[in-house]
Design a protein around this motif. Structure first.
Motif, PDB file in Angstrom:
ATOM      1  N   ARG A   1      46.605  55.291   9.917  1.00 54.25           N
ATOM      2  CA  ARG A   1      46.545  54.096  10.130  1.00 54.25           C
ATOM      3  C   ARG A   1      47.276  53.480  11.245  1.00 54.25           C
ATOM      4  O   ARG A   1      46.385  52.187  12.156  1.00 54.25           O
ATOM      5  CB  ARG A   1      47.315  52.802   8.822  1.00 54.25           C
ATOM      6  CG  ARG A   1      45.891  52.937   7.659  1.00 54.25           C
ATOM      7  CD  ARG A   1      46.905  52.187   6.653  1.00 54.25           C
ATOM      8  NE  ARG A   1      47.059  49.992   6.995  1.00 54.25           N
ATOM      9  CZ  ARG A   1      45.344  49.991   6.798  1.00 54.25           C
ATOM     10  NH1 ARG A   1      44.715  50.017   6.314  1.00 54.25           N
ATOM     11  NH2 ARG A   1      45.442  48.740   7.080  1.00 54.25           N
TER      12      ARG A   1
ATOM     13  N   PRO B   1      40.111  55.224   4.604  1.00 52.09           N
ATOM     14  CA  PRO B   1      41.030  55.142   3.717  1.00 52.09           C
ATOM     15  C   PRO B   1      40.984  55.921   2.263  1.00 52.09           C
ATOM     16  O   PRO B   1      40.111  55.812   1.523  1.00 52.09           O
ATOM     17  CB  PRO B   1      40.945  53.708   3.759  1.00 52.09           C
ATOM     18  CG  PRO B   1      39.893  52.821   3.920  1.00 52.09           C
ATOM     19  CD  PRO B   1      39.239  53.695   4.540  1.00 52.09           C
TER      20      PRO B   1
ATOM     21  N   HIS C   1      39.068  51.799  17.407  1.00 56.02           N
ATOM     22  CA  HIS C   1      38.029  51.573  16.785  1.00 56.02           C
ATOM     23  C   HIS C   1      37.076  52.161  16.833  1.00 56.02           C
ATOM     24  O   HIS C   1      36.031  53.053  16.043  1.00 56.02           O
ATOM     25  CB  HIS C   1      38.279  50.115  16.342  1.00 56.02           C
ATOM     26  CG  HIS C   1      39.504  49.080  16.109  1.00 56.02           C
ATOM     27  ND1 HIS C   1      39.494  48.013  16.517  1.00 56.02           N
ATOM     28  CD2 HIS C   1      40.403  50.054  15.923  1.00 56.02           C
ATOM     29  CE1 HIS C   1      41.121  48.037  15.613  1.00 56.02           C
ATOM     30  NE2 HIS C   1      41.291  49.284  15.431  1.00 56.02           N
TER      31      HIS C   1
ATOM     32  N   TYR D   1      37.484  55.949  10.257  1.00 58.20           N
ATOM     33  CA  TYR D   1      38.214  56.100   9.635  1.00 58.20           C
ATOM     34  C   TYR D   1      38.117  55.717   7.896  1.00 58.20           C
ATOM     35  O   TYR D   1      37.196  54.452   7.701  1.00 58.20           O
ATOM     36  CB  TYR D   1      39.469  55.030  10.105  1.00 58.20           C
ATOM     37  CG  TYR D   1      40.186  54.960   8.566  1.00 58.20           C
ATOM     38  CD1 TYR D   1      41.207  55.880   8.128  1.00 58.20           C
ATOM     39  CD2 TYR D   1      41.267  53.869   8.124  1.00 58.20           C
ATOM     40  CE1 TYR D   1      42.583  55.476   7.261  1.00 58.20           C
ATOM     41  CE2 TYR D   1      41.846  53.288   7.414  1.00 58.20           C
ATOM     42  CZ  TYR D   1      42.390  54.442   6.931  1.00 58.20           C
ATOM     43  OH  TYR D   1      44.004  54.445   5.730  1.00 58.20           O
TER      44      TYR D   1
ATOM     45  N   ALA E   1      44.757  55.538  13.975  1.00 61.85           N
ATOM     46  CA  ALA E   1      43.644  54.575  13.685  1.00 61.85           C
ATOM     47  C   ALA E   1      43.047  52.953  14.175  1.00 61.85           C
ATOM     48  O   ALA E   1      42.472  52.398  14.268  1.00 61.85           O
ATOM     49  CB  ALA E   1      43.060  54.003  12.114  1.00 61.85           C
ATOM     50  N   ALA E   2      45.054  52.990  14.778  1.00 63.17           N
ATOM     51  CA  ALA E   2      44.655  51.765  15.985  1.00 63.17           C
ATOM     52  C   ALA E   2      44.720  50.174  14.514  1.00 63.17           C
ATOM     53  O   ALA E   2      44.009  48.828  15.267  1.00 63.17           O
ATOM     54  CB  ALA E   2      44.097  50.908  16.310  1.00 63.17           C
ATOM     55  N   LEU E   3      45.205  50.358  13.063  1.00 63.13           N
ATOM     56  CA  LEU E   3      44.455  49.323  11.961  1.00 63.13           C
ATOM     57  C   LEU E   3      45.935  48.733  11.415  1.00 63.13           C
ATOM     58  O   LEU E   3      46.062  47.137  11.596  1.00 63.13           O
ATOM     59  CB  LEU E   3      44.315  49.741  10.929  1.00 63.13           C
ATOM     60  CG  LEU E   3      43.130  49.908  10.890  1.00 63.13           C
ATOM     61  CD1 LEU E   3      42.178  50.734   9.586  1.00 63.13           C
ATOM     62  CD2 LEU E   3      42.347  48.561  10.881  1.00 63.13           C
ATOM     63  N   ASP E   4      47.181  49.634  12.051  1.00 63.17           N
ATOM     64  CA  ASP E   4      49.088  49.088  12.079  1.00 63.17           C
ATOM     65  C   ASP E   4      49.677  48.976  13.774  1.00 63.17           C
ATOM     66  O   ASP E   4      49.798  50.466  14.221  1.00 63.17           O
ATOM     67  CB  ASP E   4      49.337  49.165  11.046  1.00 63.17           C
ATOM     68  CG  ASP E   4      48.834  49.005   9.800  1.00 63.17           C
ATOM     69  OD1 ASP E   4      48.090  47.768   9.913  1.00 63.17           O
ATOM     70  OD2 ASP E   4      48.868  49.517   9.110  1.00 63.17           O
ATOM     71  N   ALA E   5      50.202  48.527  14.332  1.00 62.71           N
ATOM     72  CA  ALA E   5      50.630  48.943  15.238  1.00 62.71           C
ATOM     73  C   ALA E   5      52.452  49.056  14.834  1.00 62.71           C
ATOM     74  O   ALA E   5      52.839  48.910  14.591  1.00 62.71           O
ATOM     75  CB  ALA E   5      50.710  47.335  16.404  1.00 62.71           C
TER      76      ALA E   5
ATOM     77  N   PRO F   1      43.353  48.177  21.268  1.00 60.92           N
ATOM     78  CA  PRO F   1      42.893  48.727  20.113  1.00 60.92           C
ATOM     79  C   PRO F   1      41.555  49.004  19.747  1.00 60.92           C
ATOM     80  O   PRO F   1      40.651  49.517  19.299  1.00 60.92           O
ATOM     81  CB  PRO F   1      43.366  47.928  18.797  1.00 60.92           C
ATOM     82  CG  PRO F   1      44.329  46.780  20.503  1.00 60.92           C
ATOM     83  CD  PRO F   1      44.142  47.432  20.930  1.00 60.92           C
ATOM     84  N   ARG F   2      40.460  48.128  20.448  1.00 64.21           N
ATOM     85  CA  ARG F   2      39.224  48.653  19.802  1.00 64.21           C
ATOM     86  C   ARG F   2      38.200  49.406  20.771  1.00 64.21           C
ATOM     87  O   ARG F   2      37.346  49.576  19.981  1.00 64.21           O
ATOM     88  CB  ARG F   2      38.512  46.760  20.768  1.00 64.21           C
ATOM     89  CG  ARG F   2      39.053  45.367  20.553  1.00 64.21           C
ATOM     90  CD  ARG F   2      38.755  45.538  18.534  1.00 64.21           C
ATOM     91  NE  ARG F   2      37.813  44.574  17.922  1.00 64.21           N
ATOM     92  CZ  ARG F   2      37.486  44.471  17.304  1.00 64.21           C
ATOM     93  NH1 ARG F   2      37.931  45.531  16.284  1.00 64.21           N
ATOM     94  NH2 ARG F   2      35.968  44.935  16.539  1.00 64.21           N
TER      95      ARG F   2
END
Lengths: 452, 302
Positions: B45, B80, B73, B78, B48-52, B69-70
């Motif tokens: 994650r 999950p 993306h 990704y 995947a730049a979903l969580d920093a 991050p965009r």
């Protein structure tokens, strides 16, 4: 077309659903028309009522539910991460969801707006134009607030290690509104600020004076609702940005606070003068601090990063990580100081007693925020909101009981009540220090404080 | 293609990643392995730049996950471990939405949809609703949605969980095809056999830390030069004793087959000659191929 809007149209506004909605709405208006054929005036009034009911049911209830569900359903259906990875801009995602998820609700609600507008025009009412526009702005406002609340709920739930649910978000929204309303209308909180004049917003008869301008109430209501709808949209957009992992300087929240303070102050200004207007602004900022303290995720990692950024003096990062309650607290303090400075110059009040009480109010506000932080950063953050509300209620109840037993002098130790100079300020400051010391322990080392 | 540097990730009351660092070369198929709760999904994650991450940096295709991050993306796909689909939409509409929302130009959306559907063998079901698909077909649709914009990096978190053997085989074939197209792929699983067919590299995570030697060769059928497997016809009852008497190091025996560790500098052909000379009847003799499990077990104790 915006892909998110298009997808929502595929799901929500399929031809069969539109046809069924058209039949349902047609039956409502048809039955209304049949039952009120005795006179044209009666028919117009009945149709306007039916239109208002359809609008309320579809635009405010169904639309609000759909707007909130536009995010929460994605979480429940496990499609939210997929959406967060999309290339859609936050604004496209926001309006695509807002209007798309509520597209069928809007179609039905707009029939109500149209019927109300035509009925009012038929009766020769002067608000035949402003009322339909107000209805549209009101629906946008409610729906945008619901979407923003859902996004707040999603962030809170993630920080607390649980899944956001629509019932939880709706309940939180309702409790928040009731609590804020209760505090805003309490005598102690309103002292000197004349906030009760906000009630003018709910009645559109006559005129409203705002910063010395006298405006027809219906126009003022329309403009105010449209302005708040725009802020709600900006808030939803801003929260959507955060969900999409986009960082930036926190501009919208402080700008909204300034707007809100100016808006509230403008309603007080003509009668009570500039210092009271500034105090009114301070009070609504204080309310926003409470709202922010409950709405923001209890994210101790973020707080640690904020503290580290402050220590390193990397101010841009510190601003991005700053807790949302800081801005309204600072603005409330600033406006209060400005109010007393203005009053001293203009000799508007007998300043001293008011000053002590205002300072006491601020001290108790900071204590309350410490209590909220202590509970929300506890070992079981899911119960933090309830625990904080309960503790605050008990603290103020104790103040009320002691006030009843010993008069204001005793009560002033537990609530910002009039009493000997400095009573509330001193007691509030000591309690604030204790509350924040306990909260800081929990934020730094939750396991240790839980074990303790 | 993926560079992870000193990544720390904190949950409110738990540190999930403790200074993880690794590099994944372009075109690699990385098996991200480790026990449940090791931090594999958290690392994915973050990539995947979903969580920093709390500390550290991650770059994907040269893009910083926190600074941009965009763009990250847009560069990756990704999937999950628990995913959902729009059950009311047809496969065509699901893929059309995925393509459009991932920034595929309108003019080529239809082409991208057809290509993605063909890759996962769903071309003949385009008008079927997602809600009507079986578990395996849903997985294929989810992967098609993930690759419809032709990402350079693909992250798959436990992709074979719940799939039947046939569906697992299709998934392996698909991953091999995507890797052949030049996609960099990271696949996480705690079931090593799933990853055997396609992984070229392996990274083991244990208790939020990189275990073993970081990113290592995955095995993937490579010959183990130090061991051979000999299968005996009518092996004598005292086979192992006779082998030991010959100075042969028996690593393990399974039925009639014995895995023998070659002595340093010993030639496999010379060993075979010694065994034949000792009147042991051998019906098969082959070098041992390294499996992912071998690689995992070799790294695990470090």
């Amino acid at each position: 077309m915006n892909p998110e809007f298009e997808r929502n149209l595929w799901l929500e506004a399929a031809p069969r659903r539109i046809a069924w909605a058209a039949v349902a709405v047609g039956v409502i208006y048809g039955l209304t028309a049949i039952s009120a054929t005795r006179s044209p005036d009666l028919l117009a009034t009945a149709l306007a009522t039916a239109g208002a009911v359809v609008f309320g049911a579809c635009g405010l209830v169904w639309g609000a539910r759909a707007a909130g569900g536009a995010v929460l359903n994605e979480i429940g259906d496990r499609t939210w991460d997929f959406q967060r990875l999309s290339a859609l801009a936050p604004w496209a995602m926001t309006w695509g969801k807002l209007l798309g998820a509520a597209s069928l609700a809007w179609l039905c609600a707009l029939t109500g707006v149209l019927v109300v507008g035509v009925s009012l025009a038929w009766q020769g009412r002067p608000d035949a134009l402003t009322t339909p526009l107000f209805m549209i702005a009101l629906a946008l406002l409610i729906q945008a607030i619901c979407m923003a609340a859902a996004l707040v709920g999603v962030r809170k739930a993630r920080a607390e290690g649980r899944t956001a649910r629509s019932a939880g978000v709706a309940g939180g929204l309702l409790i928040g509104v009731v609590l804020l309303f209760g505090v805003a209308t309490s005598e102690g909180f309103q002292r000197g600020a004349g906030l009760s004049d906000l009630s003018r917003l709910f009645a559109s008869k006559g005129e409203v004076a705002w910063w010395g301008l006298t405006v027809p109430a219906s126009s003022f209501r329309l403009l105010a609702t449209a302005a708040f709808a725009a802020w709600a949209l900006a808030g939803a957009w801003r929260l959507m940005r955060l969900e999409l992992q986009m960082q930036g300087a926190p501009v919208v929240w402080p700008a909204f606070l300034v707007f809100l303070a100016a808006f509230a102050g403008g309603l007080v200004y003509p009668e009570a003068g500039l210092p009271a207007a500034q105090l009114a602004g301070a009070l609504v900022c204080a309310l926003c601090a409470y709202a922010a303290a409950f709405a923001e995720p209890a994210d101790r990692v973020r707080l640690r990063l904020f503290a580290a950024a402050v220590v390193r003096r990397t101010w841009a990062r510190a601003l991005r990580m700053a807790p949302a309650a800081i801005a309204p607290v600072l603005l409330a303090i600033l406006l209060t100081a400005k109010a007393f400075a203005t009053a001293a110059i203009t000799r508007h009040w007998a300043i001293e007693p008011q000053l002590w009480q205002a300072a006491g109010l601020l001290a108790f506000m900071i204590r309350d925020l410490g209590v909220v932080a202590f509970h929300r950063f506890g070992p079981r953050p899911q119960r933090g909101d309830f625990g904080a509300v309960l503790t605050l209620a008990l603290l103020y109840l104790a103040g009320g009981i002691l006030g009843g037993m010993f008069g204001h002098d005793g009560g002033a130790l537990f609530a910002p009540l009039p009493g000997p100079p400095g009573f509330s300020l001193g007691s509030g400051a000591v309690q604030a220090v204790v509350a924040w010391w306990l909260a800081a322990r929990r934020i730094r080392a939750p396991e240790a404080s839980a074990a303790a | 293609m993926i560079d992870v540097r000193d990544v720390v990730y904190d949950y409110p009351t738990l540190r999930a990643l403790h200074g993880v660092s690794c590099t994944v070369e372009a075109g690699a198929v990385l098996a991200l392995v480790g026990p449940n709760g090791a931090g594999k999904s958290t690392l994915m994650r973050c990539i995947a730049a979903l969580d920093a991450p709390t500390e550290g940096t991650i770059t994907v295709a040269g893009l910083d996950t926190q600074a941009d991050p965009r763009a990250v993306h847009a560069a990756l796909g990704y999937l999950p471990d628990f995913f959902g689909l729009y059950d009311e939409l047809s496969i065509r509409r699901s893929l059309t939405y995925a393509a459009r929302s991932r920034g595929v130009a309108d003019a080529v959306v239809a082409e991208a949809v057809d290509l993605a559907a063909a890759r996962v063998q769903l071309s003949d079901r385009l008008d079927q609703r997602a809600g009507e698909l079986s578990r395996g077909l849903r997985q294929r649709l989810a992967i098609a949605q993930t690759i419809v914009h032709r990402p350079r990096v693909l992250l798959l978190d436990e992709p074979a969980a719940g799939l039947d053997p046939e569906a697992r085989r299709s998934l392996s074939d698909l991953i091999l095809k995507l890797a052949a197209d030049g996609m960099t792929i990271v696949v996480s699983s705690h079931i090593l056999a799933e990853l055997e067919d396609y992984s070229t590299r392996m990274l083991m995570i244990r208790d939020g830390r990189v275990a073993g030697g970081g990113v290592v060769a995955a095995g993937g059928g490579a010959r183990d030069e130090a061991r051979v497997r000999a299968t005996f016809a009518d092996p004598p009852a005292d086979l192992e004793a006779r082998l030991v008497a010959l100075g042969v190091a028996v690593e393990r025996r399974t039925g009639d087959a014995v895995v023998i560790a070659l002595a340093p500098g010993e030639d496999a052909a010379a060993l075979l000659a010694r065994l034949v000379k000792a009147d042991l009847r051998i019906c098969a003799y082959e070098p041992v191929t390294r499996t992912l499990e071998d690689a995992y077990m070799a790294q695990a104790p470090r």
